[in-house]
Design a protein around this motif. Structure first.
Motif, PDB file in Angstrom:
ATOM      1  N   ILE A 168       0.828  -1.200   0.000  1.00  0.00           N
ATOM      2  CA  ILE A 168       0.000   0.000   0.000  1.00  0.00           C
ATOM      3  C   ILE A 168       0.869   1.259   0.000  1.00  0.00           C
ATOM      4  O   ILE A 168       0.506   2.281  -0.599  1.00  0.00           O
ATOM      5  N   MET A 169       2.042   1.207   0.629  1.00  0.00           N
ATOM      6  CA  MET A 169       2.952   2.353   0.574  1.00  0.00           C
ATOM      7  C   MET A 169       3.591   2.476  -0.796  1.00  0.00           C
ATOM      8  O   MET A 169       3.843   3.590  -1.277  1.00  0.00           O
TER       9      MET A 169
ATOM     10  N   PRO B 280      -4.925   9.108  -3.661  1.00  0.00           N
ATOM     11  CA  PRO B 280      -3.565   9.598  -3.419  1.00  0.00           C
ATOM     12  C   PRO B 280      -2.955  10.186  -4.676  1.00  0.00           C
ATOM     13  O   PRO B 280      -3.147   9.669  -5.769  1.00  0.00           O
ATOM     14  N   GLY B 281      -2.225  11.288  -4.511  1.00  0.00           N
ATOM     15  CA  GLY B 281      -1.480  11.857  -5.626  1.00  0.00           C
ATOM     16  C   GLY B 281      -2.210  12.929  -6.403  1.00  0.00           C
ATOM     17  O   GLY B 281      -1.607  13.591  -7.232  1.00  0.00           O
ATOM     18  N   THR B 282      -3.508  13.134  -6.179  1.00  0.00           N
ATOM     19  CA  THR B 282      -4.252  14.162  -6.904  1.00  0.00           C
ATOM     20  C   THR B 282      -4.233  15.442  -6.091  1.00  0.00           C
ATOM     21  O   THR B 282      -4.695  15.484  -4.967  1.00  0.00           O
ATOM     22  N   GLY B 283      -3.677  16.497  -6.654  1.00  0.00           N
ATOM     23  CA  GLY B 283      -3.615  17.775  -5.955  1.00  0.00           C
ATOM     24  C   GLY B 283      -4.908  18.551  -6.060  1.00  0.00           C
ATOM     25  O   GLY B 283      -5.816  18.189  -6.811  1.00  0.00           O
ATOM     26  N   PRO B 284      -5.015  19.666  -5.322  1.00  0.00           N
ATOM     27  CA  PRO B 284      -6.258  20.447  -5.337  1.00  0.00           C
ATOM     28  C   PRO B 284      -6.509  21.192  -6.639  1.00  0.00           C
ATOM     29  O   PRO B 284      -7.645  21.532  -6.941  1.00  0.00           O
ATOM     30  N   THR B 285      -5.458  21.443  -7.425  1.00  0.00           N
ATOM     31  CA  THR B 285      -5.646  22.229  -8.652  1.00  0.00           C
ATOM     32  C   THR B 285      -6.555  21.513  -9.644  1.00  0.00           C
ATOM     33  O   THR B 285      -7.525  22.089 -10.151  1.00  0.00           O
ATOM     34  N   ILE B 286      -6.270  20.251  -9.925  1.00  0.00           N
ATOM     35  CA  ILE B 286      -7.091  19.514 -10.874  1.00  0.00           C
ATOM     36  C   ILE B 286      -8.512  19.357 -10.343  1.00  0.00           C
ATOM     37  O   ILE B 286      -9.486  19.348 -11.106  1.00  0.00           O
ATOM     38  N   THR B 287      -8.663  19.283  -9.020  1.00  0.00           N
ATOM     39  CA  THR B 287      -9.986  19.145  -8.425  1.00  0.00           C
ATOM     40  C   THR B 287     -10.841  20.373  -8.690  1.00  0.00           C
ATOM     41  O   THR B 287     -12.012  20.264  -9.061  1.00  0.00           O
TER      42      THR B 287
ATOM     43  N   PRO C 259      -6.627   9.046   3.711  1.00  0.00           N
ATOM     44  CA  PRO C 259      -5.534   8.126   3.358  1.00  0.00           C
ATOM     45  C   PRO C 259      -4.247   8.415   4.119  1.00  0.00           C
ATOM     46  O   PRO C 259      -3.463   7.503   4.373  1.00  0.00           O
ATOM     47  N   THR C 260      -4.032   9.682   4.508  1.00  0.00           N
ATOM     48  CA  THR C 260      -2.807  10.020   5.227  1.00  0.00           C
ATOM     49  C   THR C 260      -2.799   9.440   6.630  1.00  0.00           C
ATOM     50  O   THR C 260      -1.837   8.775   7.047  1.00  0.00           O
ATOM     51  N   MET C 261      -3.872   9.676   7.373  1.00  0.00           N
ATOM     52  CA  MET C 261      -3.909   9.249   8.768  1.00  0.00           C
ATOM     53  C   MET C 261      -4.250   7.767   8.904  1.00  0.00           C
ATOM     54  O   MET C 261      -3.697   7.077   9.762  1.00  0.00           O
ATOM     55  N   SER C 262      -5.177   7.274   8.079  1.00  0.00           N
ATOM     56  CA  SER C 262      -5.679   5.914   8.259  1.00  0.00           C
ATOM     57  C   SER C 262      -4.847   4.856   7.543  1.00  0.00           C
ATOM     58  O   SER C 262      -4.811   3.710   7.972  1.00  0.00           O
ATOM     59  N   LEU C 263      -4.202   5.234   6.437  1.00  0.00           N
ATOM     60  CA  LEU C 263      -3.424   4.271   5.662  1.00  0.00           C
ATOM     61  C   LEU C 263      -1.945   4.602   5.598  1.00  0.00           C
ATOM     62  O   LEU C 263      -1.148   3.783   5.149  1.00  0.00           O
ATOM     63  N   GLY C 264      -1.574   5.810   6.020  1.00  0.00           N
ATOM     64  CA  GLY C 264      -0.178   6.210   5.928  1.00  0.00           C
ATOM     65  C   GLY C 264       0.248   6.563   4.530  1.00  0.00           C
ATOM     66  O   GLY C 264       1.432   6.552   4.216  1.00  0.00           O
ATOM     67  N   ILE C 265      -0.730   6.907   3.662  1.00  0.00           N
ATOM     68  CA  ILE C 265      -0.435   7.287   2.274  1.00  0.00           C
ATOM     69  C   ILE C 265      -0.743   8.769   2.109  1.00  0.00           C
ATOM     70  O   ILE C 265      -1.913   9.171   2.133  1.00  0.00           O
TER      71      ILE C 265
ATOM     72  N   MET D  46       0.503  16.701   2.723  1.00  0.00           N
ATOM     73  CA  MET D  46       0.182  15.529   3.537  1.00  0.00           C
ATOM     74  C   MET D  46       1.446  14.736   3.882  1.00  0.00           C
ATOM     75  O   MET D  46       1.575  14.197   4.981  1.00  0.00           O
ATOM     76  N   ALA D  47       2.390  14.684   2.950  1.00  0.00           N
ATOM     77  CA  ALA D  47       3.653  13.993   3.228  1.00  0.00           C
ATOM     78  C   ALA D  47       4.421  14.700   4.342  1.00  0.00           C
ATOM     79  O   ALA D  47       5.041  14.058   5.195  1.00  0.00           O
ATOM     80  N   LEU D  48       4.373  16.032   4.333  1.00  0.00           N
ATOM     81  CA  LEU D  48       5.046  16.792   5.375  1.00  0.00           C
ATOM     82  C   LEU D  48       4.378  16.571   6.731  1.00  0.00           C
ATOM     83  O   LEU D  48       5.053  16.432   7.757  1.00  0.00           O
ATOM     84  N   LEU D  49       3.053  16.531   6.760  1.00  0.00           N
ATOM     85  CA  LEU D  49       2.334  16.239   8.001  1.00  0.00           C
ATOM     86  C   LEU D  49       2.626  14.805   8.465  1.00  0.00           C
ATOM     87  O   LEU D  49       2.711  14.540   9.670  1.00  0.00           O
ATOM     88  N   LEU D  50       2.758  13.909   7.502  1.00  0.00           N
ATOM     89  CA  LEU D  50       3.127  12.527   7.838  1.00  0.00           C
ATOM     90  C   LEU D  50       4.498  12.499   8.495  1.00  0.00           C
ATOM     91  O   LEU D  50       4.720  11.799   9.491  1.00  0.00           O
ATOM     92  N   GLY D  51       5.429  13.280   7.955  1.00  0.00           N
ATOM     93  CA  GLY D  51       6.750  13.376   8.553  1.00  0.00           C
ATOM     94  C   GLY D  51       6.712  13.962   9.954  1.00  0.00           C
ATOM     95  O   GLY D  51       7.473  13.547  10.833  1.00  0.00           O
ATOM     96  N   ALA D  52       5.818  14.936  10.181  1.00  0.00           N
ATOM     97  CA  ALA D  52       5.680  15.524  11.513  1.00  0.00           C
ATOM     98  C   ALA D  52       5.210  14.477  12.521  1.00  0.00           C
ATOM     99  O   ALA D  52       5.666  14.452  13.667  1.00  0.00           O
TER     100      ALA D  52
END
Length: 511
Positions: free
Chosen positions: A152-153, A270-277, A320-326, A332-338
């Motif tokens: 999953i990672m 995972p991987g889709t930024g806010p711009t395309i949204t 996905p960041t908090m529950s799956l670590g993705i 989100m990666a920076l918050l994951l690092g924190a």
């Protein structure tokens, strides 16, 4: 399960409303709001600069502050886009299309009011999705062993690199650089030094703060350092101008709802930024409208839909960041690092092992969004004035605080040199149109991928088929193959149309 989720949410509100947690949540949303207004900076820059501050804090207030910066910046970015036609950040570029024409018609206050309503509605919907969707993963948490975690990672790495802005090949190259940076230092299992070039300072690896401040802070400043254009004056917006009429709220309701659903859907990817949204939400709204030709002339739906999509995605990104670590994107990666810095392992077991972090964070989203609605009313004039600060004063000040923050991590000047190195490297990558966000994804996820890969092989006695024989792992690997096949198909089709001099089909790519 629903009743248990509500009980847990009540526990989270008890934590979020504690005075010290409430204070740091307020600090985060205030700084995020300011950062969102100022062009050339962003949530990544602000979080990178303030990350050293969290080292001396408890995990709960630290994460609440960093998350507040993230979703607070989404509010601030709409102000410059609507009132000054100045998209401070890429996701708000589409808001300019109808937001600024509304301002020219004398309805700038109405556009801001609609934005605030859409933002709060979308954020609330995203929070509700988090409350009831995330606990479902607890039931399968103990089915995730090292084999499943590796797969999953790996999916997060592939999705983040191939769906990033620009060429998927360049995204993969940047991810590999991040993986190499994550390998620097002492091998956890053998104790051997690797890739440190004989430098004692790299024995503990490259600092996350140095990478983040360099590639997202210094590099971003270097890219905008020649921007000296002064922004003209602006008519003040009064509170009564920000109260939309009942008819305007009715007109904005369905665009708000559709934008929220679009943001929720993309937030789970995972991987889709806010711009395309935001651009997809705007395109959808224009497609279903009875008067699509009026879009770009000041339509309320053209403001409500993309802003709702941006805010709902911001909240759902945490699933996905908090529950799956993705991590869904670089922030989100920076918050994951924190979280990792504070000794907290994100993943399916986070909810059960650290309920204070998870439920306190969810409750703080509502508290923080209410704060933002209250703050934006009296401070809009202040934020617009800040847009007139000369860049020759703004950038040196920010660079000074970046150097102080890097030095304060370990009281080591070597960290400042690291920031300078990664800043120059990041600026070069930007000039060559390489996406730099995958570097952080590779750095954060790389060591965890390696650890679970080696552990899986140890348990299976070196049998590589263990990744396919486990049902969950095999399914995820199948999704990775499908993702790579789709990216290859889109790339080949785009080149075919380009070579035939036909209009190039749109390829969904994120930041």
């Amino acid at each position: 399960m629903m009743w248990q989720s509500l009980m847990d949410l009540g526990y989270g509100f008890g934590l979020a409303l504690e005075p010290h947690n409430l204070f740091w949540c307020f600090v985060g949303v205030l700084i995020g709001n300011l950062i969102g207004v100022l062009p050339g900076t962003g949530a990544l820059t602000a979080i990178s600069m303030l990350l050293p501050l969290t080292y001396a804090m408890q995990p709960v207030p630290a994460i609440l502050m960093l998350a507040g910066i993230f979703y607070g910046s989404q509010y601030g970015g709409a102000i410059g886009a609507i009132l000054l036609n100045l998209p401070s950040h890429p996701p708000h570029a589409v808001t300019c299309l109808d937001g600024y024409p509304m301002t020219r018609k004398g309805k700038g206050g109405t556009a801001l009011g609609i934005t605030m309503l859409a933002s709060f509605f979308a954020a609330s919907f995203g929070i509700i999705v988090m409350v009831f969707a995330s606990p479902l993963l607890v039931s399968v948490a103990f089915k995730f062993g090292p084999t499943e975690l590796f797969s999953i990672m790996l999916l997060g790495l592939i999705a983040g690199s191939t769906m990033s802005r620009g060429s998927p090949v360049k995204g993969i190259a940047m991810t590999l650089i991040g993986l190499l940076l994550g390998c620097v230092g002492t091998d956890v299992e053998t104790g051997q030094q690797r890739f440190n070039f004989g430098l004692v300072e790299l024995s503990d690896g490259v600092e996350l703060v140095s990478i983040a401040m360099g590639v997202f802070g210094i590099a971003d400043f270097l890219r905008h350092v020649n921007r000296m254009k002064h922004i003209g004056s602006l008519q003040p917006v009064r509170f009564k101008d920000m109260r939309p009429s009942r008819a305007e709220i009715k007109e904005a309701f369905f665009p708000m709802l559709r934008g929220t659903l679009v943001g929720t859907l993309f937030g789970a990817m995972p991987g889709t930024g806010p711009t395309i949204t935001t651009f997809i939400a705007y395109a959808l709204e224009q497609k279903v409208s009875r008067t699509p030709e009026k879009y770009g002339t000041g339509m309320i739906g053209g403001v409500a839909a993309p802003e709702a999509a941006s805010h709902s995605k911001t909240q759902v990104d945490f699933i996905p960041t908090m529950s799956l670590g993705i991590p869904g994107d670089a922030v989100m990666a920076l918050l994951l690092g924190a979280l990792l810095i504070h000794g907290i392992q994100p993943g399916p077991r986070l909810i059960s092992e650290h309920p204070d972090i998870f439920w306190g964070l969810i409750a703080s989203f509502w508290v923080g969004n209410v704060m933002l609605m209250v703050l934006n009313v009296p401070l809009i004039g202040v934020w617009v004035k800040l847009l007139q600060v000369p860049y020759r004063l703004l950038f040196p000040s920010a660079l000074f605080f970046i150097c102080i923050g890097a030095y304060s991590v370990n009281n080591d000047i070597f960290a400042v040199y690291e920031v300078l190195f990664f800043g120059i490297a990041g600026a070069v990558f930007m000039a060559l149109d390489f996406p730099i966000a995958p570097i952080l994804l590779g750095y954060v996820l790389g060591p965890m991928v390696e650890e679970n890969f080696r552990r899986s092989l140890t348990l299976s006695r070196g049998n590589m088929m263990t990744f396919v024989s486990h049902p969950i792992s095999g399914t995820i690997l199948g999704l990775i193959v499908l993702l790579l096949a789709l990216q290859t198909f889109f790339a080949v089709r785009a080149r075919f149309f380009h070579g035939s001099r036909l209009p190039r089909p749109p390829v969904l790519q994120a930041e």
